[in-house]
Design an enzyme around this catalytic site. Structure first.
Site, PDB file in Angstrom:
ATOM      1  N   GLU A  46      36.347  43.772  49.218  1.00  0.00           N
ATOM      2  CA  GLU A  46      35.924  42.708  48.302  1.00  0.00           C
ATOM      3  C   GLU A  46      35.937  41.350  48.979  1.00  0.00           C
ATOM      4  OE1 GLU A  46      37.537  40.180  44.560  1.00  0.00           O
ATOM      5  OE2 GLU A  46      38.050  42.313  44.522  1.00  0.00           O
TER       6      GLU A  46
ATOM      7  N   SER B  26      42.759  51.097  38.998  1.00  0.00           N
ATOM      8  CA  SER B  26      41.966  52.179  39.578  1.00  0.00           C
ATOM      9  C   SER B  26      42.601  53.556  39.392  1.00  0.00           C
ATOM     10  CB  SER B  26      41.747  51.915  41.078  1.00  0.00           C
ATOM     11  OG  SER B  26      42.990  51.703  41.735  1.00  0.00           O
TER      12      SER B  26
ATOM     13  N   HIS C  43      39.761  52.199  44.859  1.00  0.00           N
ATOM     14  CA  HIS C  43      40.867  52.608  45.714  1.00  0.00           C
ATOM     15  C   HIS C  43      41.779  53.593  44.985  1.00  0.00           C
ATOM     16  CE1 HIS C  43      40.438  48.902  48.545  1.00  0.00           C
ATOM     17  NE2 HIS C  43      39.687  49.920  48.920  1.00  0.00           N
TER      18      HIS C  43
ATOM     19  N   THR D 141      39.772  39.112  43.532  1.00  0.00           N
ATOM     20  CA  THR D 141      40.089  39.140  42.098  1.00  0.00           C
ATOM     21  C   THR D 141      41.376  39.880  41.761  1.00  0.00           C
ATOM     22  OG1 THR D 141      38.719  41.123  41.785  1.00  0.00           O
ATOM     23  CG2 THR D 141      37.657  38.979  41.449  1.00  0.00           C
TER      24      THR D 141
ATOM     25  N   SER E  77      45.255  50.169  47.120  1.00  0.00           N
ATOM     26  CA  SER E  77      44.829  49.410  45.951  1.00  0.00           C
ATOM     27  C   SER E  77      45.597  48.101  45.877  1.00  0.00           C
ATOM     28  CB  SER E  77      45.061  50.224  44.673  1.00  0.00           C
ATOM     29  OG  SER E  77      44.926  49.411  43.530  1.00  0.00           O
ATOM     30  N   SER E  78      44.899  47.000  46.023  1.00  0.00           N
ATOM     31  CA  SER E  78      45.539  45.687  46.037  1.00  0.00           C
ATOM     32  C   SER E  78      46.219  45.369  44.712  1.00  0.00           C
ATOM     33  CB  SER E  78      44.498  44.609  46.363  1.00  0.00           C
ATOM     34  OG  SER E  78      45.068  43.323  46.294  1.00  0.00           O
ATOM     35  N   ASN E  79      45.523  45.593  43.590  1.00  0.00           N
ATOM     36  CA  ASN E  79      46.120  45.229  42.300  1.00  0.00           C
ATOM     37  C   ASN E  79      47.336  46.103  41.986  1.00  0.00           C
ATOM     38  OD1 ASN E  79      45.315  47.247  39.850  1.00  0.00           O
ATOM     39  ND2 ASN E  79      43.713  47.280  41.401  1.00  0.00           N
TER      40      ASN E  79
ATOM     41  N   CYS F 167      40.702  38.452  38.041  1.00  0.00           N
ATOM     42  CA  CYS F 167      40.044  39.259  37.017  1.00  0.00           C
ATOM     43  C   CYS F 167      40.969  39.454  35.817  1.00  0.00           C
ATOM     44  CB  CYS F 167      39.566  40.585  37.599  1.00  0.00           C
ATOM     45  SG  CYS F 167      40.489  42.035  37.185  1.00  0.00           S
TER      46      CYS F 167
ATOM     47  N   CYS G  60      31.584  45.060  40.395  1.00  0.00           N
ATOM     48  CA  CYS G  60      32.231  44.538  39.190  1.00  0.00           C
ATOM     49  C   CYS G  60      31.704  43.141  38.862  1.00  0.00           C
ATOM     50  CB  CYS G  60      33.741  44.494  39.410  1.00  0.00           C
ATOM     51  SG  CYS G  60      34.660  43.737  38.048  1.00  0.00           S
TER      52      CYS G  60
END
Length: 417
Positions: free
Chosen positions: A183, A384, A92, A253, A320-322, A291, A153
């Site tokens: 995901e 990312s 992402h 994750t 982007s989730s993270n 993760c 991943c």
């Protein structure tokens, strides 16, 4: 070329030593940053004139992202004369996906994947992104006999192993994640198990979990439950009266670690309240599937927030989730701007950034950044985001504060020497 039997997935290993050396040169040319490398050597701190940049200790590309990009670049080199298709986005980040598009890799939007894959031939190559892909899509690819370059991943595949094991034991997977995220969709498809008779429930918020936990303890209105959790959030045939009896918790994750841990605690306690301490372990399982890179970036930001800062910039793709979770952490403590690239910094009176609550871009003014007084700007990025975008952001902030880019680069190199 004859198509292989449909039960054989045509996965290929393209990580040859010679190929990866050529890929490394190309990837470095696109994403490397000497400025960021210099800042890492100085502990992430640089002061030039009236502006101090504080860079998080952990940020940017993780190993899984680097591997996915390397494999995509290698696939383009190895299969130079073939059509390459990518299921959605490799990661992402719009800059990385733009580069792949420029290389002639065809991205298939999520809504069109099943239809497009059904038209492919054994001559075509399909790249599976870092998030993985749903089993139904992988089965169609297998039936078409396409070559597969799988960049999924390893941390994601560990989650798949866990939810498959839940299904084998007739446990329902409660998945903490966004039901529409690639995901989570891929993980949910594995939660059905090898026989396709498993079940899952996707929860996103603590309010969702509170509702589910009340149902586990007390039961409730089945129709109301299924009206709240429907579509991609539950498996076909899900019945809360049956499928919340034995549950295992997993997660996307890249979720916020503290939230996932709280969800695990609440679900466990709900099962204990219903079944008692002795029986509960037979009806509840949990496995930490956040993760490592996500944890490191979140922990690094918490550490950075203990030091003085005036403004925080979080750089990365809006989907982007993270990266979004880093924004959530930062905005609780200080003015935080979620920007895609340095181009979002038009001026300090026109900062284009993404508002997580409104789920849209907006334009804001930063009095702190515009002030001639000394200022400390914190910068971090999700797993990312490439280093070149972080460099461009640093240079743009300094430029708007009257510091020439070449002066910033010189000072950083001098500090790192």
């Amino acid at each position: 070329m004859n198509a292989p039997p449909p039960d054989q997935q045509r996965r290929v290993n393209i990580r040859t030593e010679d190929g990866l050396q050529r890929v490394e040169v190309e990837v470095i040319s696109h994403y490397r940053s000497e400025l960021v490398e210099s800042l890492r050597k100085t502990g992430g701190l640089l002061t030039v004139g009236n502006t101090t940049i504080r860079l998080a200790k952990e940020f940017g590309f993780c190993y899984g992202v680097e591997r996915a990009i390397d494999l995509a670049y290698a696939a383009r080199q190895v299969f130079a004369d073939r059509k390459l298709y990518l299921l959605g986005e490799i990661i992402h980040n719009p800059e990385v996906n733009r580069q792949l598009d420029a290389m002639g890799i065809i991205s298939i939007p999520m809504a069109e994947q099943e239809r497009t894959i059904s038209t492919l031939s054994p001559q075509d190559v399909v790249i599976v992104p870092a998030f993985g892909a749903e089993t139904r899509l992988m089965n169609i690819i297998k039936e078409r006999g396409c070559l597969v370059v799988d960049t999924t991943c390893g941390d994601v595949m560990n989650v798949w192993k866990r939810v498959r094991s839940y299904a084998k034991q007739a446990f329902t997977s409660i998945i903490h994640g966004k039901s529409s995220h690639e995901e989570t969709r891929a993980t949910a498809s594995r939660a059905l198990g090898d026989q396709g008779n498993g079940h899952y429930l996707v929860v996103l918020t603590l309010d969702d979990v509170d509702y589910v936990c009340r149902y586990i303890r007390e039961g409730g209105n089945r129709e109301e439950f299924l009206a709240r959790f429907n579509g991609e959030s539950v498996s076909d045939g899900f019945d809360p009266d049956l499928h919340l009896q034995r549950v295992g918790v997993a997660n996307q994750t890249t979720m916020l670690k503290s939230e996932t841990e709280e969800i695990q605690r609440q679900v466990r306690q709900a099962v204990i309240d219903r079944d008692g301490e002795e029986l509960a372990p037979k009806n509840f399982q949990v496995f930490d599937t956040i993760c490592g890179a996500t944890q490191e970036r979140q922990d690094s930001l918490f550490d950075m927030l203990e030091k003085p800062m005036d403004v925080l910039m979080v750089v990365g793709g809006y989907n982007s989730s993270n990266t979004a979770h880093l924004v959530e952490i930062g905005e609780k403590e200080l003015p935080t701007f979620f920007i895609r690239t340095a181009e979002c910094l038009k001026s300090f009176t026109e900062i284009i950034h993404f508002d997580l609550h409104q789920k849209a871009e907006k334009t804001s003014y930063s009095e702190k950044l515009a002030s001639p007084d000394p200022i400390i700007v914190g910068i971090t990025a999700g797993a990312s985001c490439p280093n070149n975008l972080i460099e461009e952001t640093i240079l743009r902030i300094c430029e708007l504060r009257g510091i020439a880019p070449e002066h910033v680069l010189q000072e950083a190199a001098k500090a790192a020497a």
